[in-house]
Scaffold this motif. Structure first.
Motif, mmCIF file in Angstrom:
data_model
loop_
_atom_site.group_PDB
_atom_site.id
_atom_site.type_symbol
_atom_site.label_atom_id
_atom_site.label_comp_id
_atom_site.label_asym_id
_atom_site.label_seq_id
_atom_site.Cartn_x
_atom_site.Cartn_y
_atom_site.Cartn_z
ATOM 1 N N LEU A 22 -3.144 -49.452 16.900
ATOM 2 C CA LEU A 22 -4.283 -48.715 17.430
ATOM 3 C C LEU A 22 -3.863 -47.329 17.908
ATOM 4 O O LEU A 22 -4.574 -46.344 17.675
ATOM 5 C CB LEU A 22 -4.927 -49.490 18.577
ATOM 6 C CG LEU A 22 -6.167 -48.833 19.190
ATOM 7 C CD1 LEU A 22 -7.262 -48.647 18.146
ATOM 8 C CD2 LEU A 22 -6.683 -49.644 20.368
ATOM 9 N N HIS A 70 -1.948 -49.378 26.731
ATOM 10 C CA HIS A 70 -2.367 -50.338 25.711
ATOM 11 C C HIS A 70 -1.709 -51.689 25.968
ATOM 12 O O HIS A 70 -0.509 -51.846 25.790
ATOM 13 C CB HIS A 70 -2.012 -49.830 24.313
ATOM 14 C CG HIS A 70 -2.771 -48.607 23.919
ATOM 15 N ND1 HIS A 70 -3.913 -48.647 23.160
ATOM 16 C CD2 HIS A 70 -2.559 -47.287 24.208
ATOM 17 C CE1 HIS A 70 -4.372 -47.420 22.975
ATOM 18 N NE2 HIS A 70 -3.562 -46.579 23.602
ATOM 19 N N THR A 94 -6.534 -50.610 27.795
ATOM 20 C CA THR A 94 -7.135 -51.369 26.703
ATOM 21 C C THR A 94 -6.583 -52.786 26.723
ATOM 22 O O THR A 94 -5.365 -52.981 26.729
ATOM 23 C CB THR A 94 -6.828 -50.726 25.340
ATOM 24 O OG1 THR A 94 -7.409 -49.427 25.297
ATOM 25 C CG2 THR A 94 -7.409 -51.557 24.208
ATOM 26 N N HIS A 96 -5.798 -55.853 24.772
ATOM 27 C CA HIS A 96 -5.603 -56.347 23.404
ATOM 28 C C HIS A 96 -5.457 -57.862 23.370
ATOM 29 O O HIS A 96 -5.533 -58.478 22.314
ATOM 30 C CB HIS A 96 -4.357 -55.711 22.784
ATOM 31 C CG HIS A 96 -4.469 -54.248 22.560
ATOM 32 N ND1 HIS A 96 -4.849 -53.712 21.358
ATOM 33 C CD2 HIS A 96 -4.247 -53.197 23.386
ATOM 34 C CE1 HIS A 96 -4.861 -52.379 21.442
ATOM 35 N NE2 HIS A 96 -4.494 -52.050 22.668
ATOM 36 N N VAL A 136 -10.924 -55.138 22.970
ATOM 37 C CA VAL A 136 -11.081 -54.937 21.530
ATOM 38 C C VAL A 136 -11.956 -56.009 20.888
ATOM 39 O O VAL A 136 -12.168 -55.995 19.676
ATOM 40 C CB VAL A 136 -9.713 -54.872 20.817
ATOM 41 C CG1 VAL A 136 -8.904 -53.686 21.326
ATOM 42 C CG2 VAL A 136 -8.944 -56.174 20.972
ATOM 43 N N CYS A 137 -12.455 -56.949 21.686
ATOM 44 C CA CYS A 137 -13.433 -57.912 21.171
ATOM 45 C C CYS A 137 -14.319 -58.370 22.322
ATOM 46 O O CYS A 137 -13.919 -58.361 23.488
ATOM 47 C CB CYS A 137 -12.759 -59.106 20.489
ATOM 48 S SG CYS A 137 -11.847 -60.193 21.591
ATOM 49 N N THR A 157 -17.144 -52.828 24.435
ATOM 50 C CA THR A 157 -16.074 -53.175 23.496
ATOM 51 C C THR A 157 -15.897 -52.079 22.445
ATOM 52 O O THR A 157 -16.872 -51.541 21.920
ATOM 53 C CB THR A 157 -16.406 -54.506 22.795
ATOM 54 O OG1 THR A 157 -16.467 -55.545 23.774
ATOM 55 C CG2 THR A 157 -15.367 -54.851 21.744
ATOM 56 N N TYR A 159 -14.023 -52.205 18.954
ATOM 57 C CA TYR A 159 -13.278 -53.047 18.015
ATOM 58 C C TYR A 159 -12.099 -52.286 17.416
ATOM 59 O O TYR A 159 -12.137 -51.062 17.272
ATOM 60 C CB TYR A 159 -14.179 -53.496 16.868
ATOM 61 C CG TYR A 159 -15.228 -54.524 17.233
ATOM 62 C CD1 TYR A 159 -14.898 -55.665 17.942
ATOM 63 C CD2 TYR A 159 -16.549 -54.343 16.836
ATOM 64 C CE1 TYR A 159 -15.856 -56.607 18.264
ATOM 65 C CE2 TYR A 159 -17.519 -55.290 17.144
ATOM 66 C CZ TYR A 159 -17.166 -56.416 17.861
ATOM 67 O OH TYR A 159 -18.124 -57.346 18.173
ATOM 68 N N ASN A 160 -11.058 -53.044 17.044
ATOM 69 C CA ASN A 160 -10.032 -52.461 16.186
ATOM 70 C C ASN A 160 -10.668 -52.077 14.853
ATOM 71 O O ASN A 160 -11.688 -52.650 14.456
ATOM 72 C CB ASN A 160 -8.904 -53.460 15.940
ATOM 73 C CG ASN A 160 -8.057 -53.695 17.178
ATOM 74 O OD1 ASN A 160 -7.947 -52.814 18.036
ATOM 75 N ND2 ASN A 160 -7.460 -54.871 17.286
ATOM 76 N N VAL A 356 -13.961 -46.585 15.374
ATOM 77 C CA VAL A 356 -12.986 -46.579 16.483
ATOM 78 C C VAL A 356 -12.830 -45.182 17.053
ATOM 79 O O VAL A 356 -12.858 -44.974 18.277
ATOM 80 C CB VAL A 356 -11.617 -47.097 15.998
ATOM 81 C CG1 VAL A 356 -10.583 -47.020 17.135
ATOM 82 C CG2 VAL A 356 -11.723 -48.520 15.492
ATOM 83 N N THR A 360 -13.891 -44.053 20.805
ATOM 84 C CA THR A 360 -12.783 -43.682 21.690
ATOM 85 C C THR A 360 -12.963 -42.266 22.202
ATOM 86 O O THR A 360 -12.730 -41.982 23.386
ATOM 87 C CB THR A 360 -11.439 -43.813 20.944
ATOM 88 O OG1 THR A 360 -11.282 -45.160 20.471
ATOM 89 C CG2 THR A 360 -10.272 -43.470 21.859
#
Length: 395
Positions: A22, A70, A94, A96, A136-137, A157, A159-160, A356, A360
């Motif tokens: 990411l 992250h 973030t 993950h 990310v979800c 959220t 997402y990736n 993304v 972001t």
């Protein structure tokens, strides 16, 4: 006006994994023309105060407007503590994944205790130190422990995502490299080789299929082959479970490879039997290649794979359900193709790199002081990225 400076903090930036991927996606995007990106990569064993103060000195020197951490785990706490000691204006975290989700019966007592401490003490501290948090979800975002420790600071959220490549047909020459025939039906798994990825269950499933158990299995037993791609601490242990199938070339374990797109193009079905998950890049890569997916109905998998439309979702730890799903797709080429096409369409709408980057960017803008906000708009595709400074601190 100088560009706002954003420092990304990520463990082991050079390795394969969700957080480093990411970071590379964001910093190599056209956003590098809008922000001054820097990367602090670190690897810290235990609670090492010297390493924390080393990180603090690097952050102070960079003078960031935003520090973007992250990941949680113990490393996430050390990074956030270093950022707070550096008195950064804004700290974004973030999520993950969470160590609390990784607790399993297969772990030794000491490992369970360590994971419990990290998941229930250190990770909540990380969340409380942050000015803003996103997951990310949605499965992770909805978890009570995330909600509890991020009140008023938890954002939507993001997402990736991946860059969508042109569709690539199967590569016969690559099949020959692994000893697979042109008419073999190839199952593919890519990811970490660890117990929590459900590979023991997959071994049971493959043994049942090769023995000819269940409907339709007998005439497929010689044609179904499994390619396991990845590395991890449990590689040799997992390899032992597949040893008899490796000897007959029903299973090939490759270790780490860099040609994942080609391997997905070569395969017929992507298999992902993990016990817990957030939003794995592996599923997105399989969708990009137009592959039907069999995955467990856990975490973010359910948000990526639409059961019956882009793939089949099965309960975790259920070898029978996994075998039935694989055999259903193995015997229906039209279903595989239609699911693969639907998956590519879903990828383009929900999990593209553009999505993304746009989200972001909006989050960064919301965290910056008004004087630092950058308002110009630009196309987010086909712009060459600049160099990103990477600093590694190991202890």
């Amino acid at each position: 006006m100088n560009k706002p400076r954003i420092v990304h903090m990520v463990e082991a930036y050079e390795k394969v994994g969700g957080p480093p991927r990411l970071v590379r996606l964001i910093t190599a995007s056209p956003l590098h023309e809008k922000y001054d990106f820097h990367v602090l990569s670190y690897s810290i064993s235990g609670f090492n105060l010297r390493a924390v103060f080393d990180l603090r000195r690097q952050i102070v020197r960079l003078k960031p407007d935003i520090v973007h951490v992250h990941g949680l785990k113990s490393d996430g706490l050390l990074a956030t503590v270093a950022a707070r000691l550096a008195r950064v204006p804004r700290l974004l975290v973030t999520v993950h994944g969470s160590t609390a989700d990784a607790l399993g019966d297969y772990q030794a007592l000491t490992q369970k205790l360590r994971h419990w401490i990290v998941g229930n003490i250190l990770e909540p501290a990380t969340l409380r130190l942050a000015d803003a948090v996103y997951c990310v979800c949605d499965a992770m975002r909805r978890q009570p422990r995330i909600q509890k420790h991020t009140k008023g600071r938890l954002h939507d959220t993001i997402y990736n995502g991946i860059r969508i490549n042109p569709f690539v047909n199967q590569t016969d020459s690559l099949r020959k490299v692994f000893g697979f025939a042109k008419d073999d039906l190839i199952l593919l798994y890519t990811g970490r080789i660890t117990k929590d990825k459900g590979l023991e269950v997959l071994a049971t499933t493959m043994n049942a299929i090769v023995r000819g158990d269940g409907p339709h299995a007998t005439h497929l037993r010689d044609r179904i082959k499994l390619l396991l791609v990845g590395d991890g601490l449990a590689f040799n242990e997992i390899r032992a479970l597949f040893q008899s199938l490796i000897q007959t070339n029903h299973v090939v374990m490759t270790g780490k490879r860099d040609d994942i797109d080609d391997l997905n193009a070569m395969a017929d079905i992507f298999v992902f039997p993990s016990f817990h998950e957030n939003l794995p890049f592996s599923l997105l890569e399989a969708m990009n290649a137009g592959r039907a997916i069999v995955a467990t109905a856990v975490g973010g998998n359910v948000e990526v794979v639409q059961d019956g439309q882009t793939g089949i979702l099965v309960p975790a730890r259920n070898a029978t359900a996994l075998a039935n799903a694989i055999l259903r797709l193995a015997t229906d080429g039209e279903l595989r193709n239609s699911m693969g096409e639907a998956g590519r369409e879903r990828l383009a709408i929900h999990f593209s790199a553009d999505a993304v980057i746009t989200k972001t960017d909006a989050l960064y803008q919301s965290l910056l002081p008004k004087a630092k906000t950058v308002t110009e708009s630009r196309t987010l595709l086909d712009v060459n990225a600049g160099q990103v400074q990477s600093i590694s601190i190991e202890s």
